[in-house]
Design an enzyme around this catalytic site. Structure first.
Site, PDB file in Angstrom:
ATOM      1  N   HIS A  72      -7.237  -0.600  11.115  1.00 12.71           N
ATOM      2  CA  HIS A  72      -6.921   0.133   9.882  1.00 12.71           C
ATOM      3  C   HIS A  72      -7.065   1.599  10.256  1.00 12.71           C
ATOM      4  O   HIS A  72      -8.154   2.169  10.167  1.00 12.71           O
ATOM      5  CB  HIS A  72      -7.884  -0.253   8.762  1.00 12.71           C
ATOM      6  CG  HIS A  72      -7.792   0.661   7.562  1.00 12.71           C
ATOM      7  ND1 HIS A  72      -6.665   0.776   6.788  1.00 12.71           N
ATOM      8  CD2 HIS A  72      -8.699   1.523   7.014  1.00 12.71           C
ATOM      9  CE1 HIS A  72      -6.878   1.662   5.828  1.00 12.71           C
ATOM     10  NE2 HIS A  72      -8.101   2.134   5.941  1.00 12.71           N
ATOM     11  N   ARG A  76       0.956  -1.231   1.407  1.00 14.78           N
ATOM     12  CA  ARG A  76       1.784  -0.015   1.541  1.00 14.78           C
ATOM     13  C   ARG A  76       3.103  -0.348   2.230  1.00 14.78           C
ATOM     14  O   ARG A  76       4.159   0.175   1.844  1.00 14.78           O
ATOM     15  CB  ARG A  76       1.020   1.047   2.339  1.00 14.78           C
ATOM     16  CG  ARG A  76      -0.125   1.650   1.551  1.00 14.78           C
ATOM     17  CD  ARG A  76      -0.983   2.577   2.399  1.00 14.78           C
ATOM     18  NE  ARG A  76      -1.967   3.270   1.576  1.00 14.78           N
ATOM     19  CZ  ARG A  76      -3.161   3.655   1.987  1.00 14.78           C
ATOM     20  NH1 ARG A  76      -3.540   3.433   3.232  1.00 14.78           N
ATOM     21  NH2 ARG A  76      -3.996   4.279   1.173  1.00 14.78           N
TER      22      ARG A  76
END
Ligand code: NAD
Length: 335
Positions: A173, A149
């Site tokens: 994460h 991303r």
């Protein structure tokens, strides 16, 4: 090509299965879900297109019918609802993990377990503890997806293909993930040099926006369509490909953070973490899983943020058990 099993055939498991089949990574793909009919239906659906991907035996099995796979990809468990953080899932997904671990111990552990279920770092730590010294390599997808991303967001900002952007997200994460802008490169150029040469603006405020967009990316998708699936499915496919084809790619994944790194004063962790913990660091990923854990270059503020992220994970890990049933009471397991 490997003998691969996916446990959890919801949105993520199904997207992962599609990625593995299209890339011809499995000779046998076994699909498992608590809802066996769901797994059976997905297997049937994929088999109908058998002529369109490299040969693979796709089948649904119950836990009792499993034999040890080369790689198990774990996606079983609940997902976040709008407004929920990944860390909120811990208790529900620990219960699922305990159930699944017990069942796999009966039929034999895989050579490698790739954990996708959230909160992925805590779940990876759970299996790392439970299966320590049991001959199964455990790691989590961690910030592999977040790094994709970030690459994509930087590529868009700088008007370049994302394959030419090299940038890592490390730590949790989750909401405390850390974008390492100081070591990011486009081609071989630092970001600011590249931006200057192509006449693109890249200021401190842009970095803050980019980091925020990476952290909220999953929330945006979940708000719009209920779940993320395509990007994580393709990312999981890339991690499996790196192992099946021994690609030795450098990618951040969730692994046990080395004690020597934890002890570094740069992270401000002089009082712990006291036990081992899993978080994302860039690794060389090949046939044996993550083989070398790299220490990235950190700007001072990035190091502090990484330390803070480890603190978040230490906190959530306090929910994990420290002891598990001994191997002796688990018949049928590999040593
Ligand atoms: P989903 O609800 O669509 O599917 C989950 C599946 O797991 C269901 O089919 C359910 O029946 C099954 N399941 C639950 N408990 C089980 C058990 N004990 N044994 C076998 N199967 C069981 O959810 P999803 O969207 O596929 O997400 C799955 C997980 O992946 C979630 O925890 C989600 O947060 C996580 N996720 C991780 C990443 C990442 O980057 N690591 C990205 C997206 C989603």
């Amino acid at each position: 090509m490997g003998d691969i099993c996916i446990i959890g055939m919801g949105a993520v498991g199904t997207a992962t299965a599609g990625a593995l089949l299209r890339d011809g990574l499995a000779s046998r793909l076994t699909l498992v879900d608590a809802n066996h009919d769901k797994a059976r239906g997905e297997a049937l659906d994929f088999r109908h297109a058998g002529a369109l991907y490299p040969r693979c035996q796709v089948e649904a099995r119950t836990f009792d019918e499993l034999s040890p796979a080369d790689i198990v990809v774990l996606t079983a468990g609940v997902k976040t609802r709008p407004g929920e953080s990944r860390l909120n899932l811990i208790d529900r997904n620990l219960a699922a993990a305990d159930d699944i671990a017990t069942r796999l111990e009966r039929t034999g552990l895989p050579r490698t377990l790739l954990v996708l279920t959230n909160p992925v770092d805590a779940m990876t730590e759970y299996f790392s503890r439970r299966w320590e010294n049991r001959g199964c390599v455990v790691f989590g997808s961690g910030t592999a997806l977040d790094s994709q991303r970030l690459r994509e967001a930087l590529a868009t900002r700088l008007g370049v293909g994302s394959a030419s952007v090299h940038a890592w997200v490390v730590g949790e994460h989750g909401d405390s993930s850390v974008c390492l802008f100081s070591s990011a490169r486009v081609g071989a150029l630092p970001l600011e040099d590249f931006a200057r040469q192509v006449g693109r603006e890249l200021e401190a405020s842009h970095f803050a926006d980019l980091e925020s967009s990476v952290r909220t990316a999953a929330y945006d998708v979940i708000r719009l369509k209920g779940a993320t699936a395509h990007a994580i499915g393709l990312t999981a496919g890339a991690l499996v490909k790196a192992m099946v084809r021994n690609e030795r790619i450098v990618v951040p994944v969730s692994v046990r953070v080395p004690q020597a790194l934890l002890a570094s004063p740069a992270f401000g962790l002089s009082e712990g973490p006291h036990g081992p913990l899993c978080a994302s660091l860039p690794c060389v990923l090949g046939e044996h899983g993550p083989e070398t854990i790299l220490r990235p270059a950190f700007h001072e503020s990035e190091a502090k943020a990484f330390g803070a992220s480890l603190r978040v994970l230490e906190d959530v890990n306090s929910r994990l058990p420290l002891h598990f049933p001994s191997s002796d009471s688990r018949p049928g397991t590999s040593p």
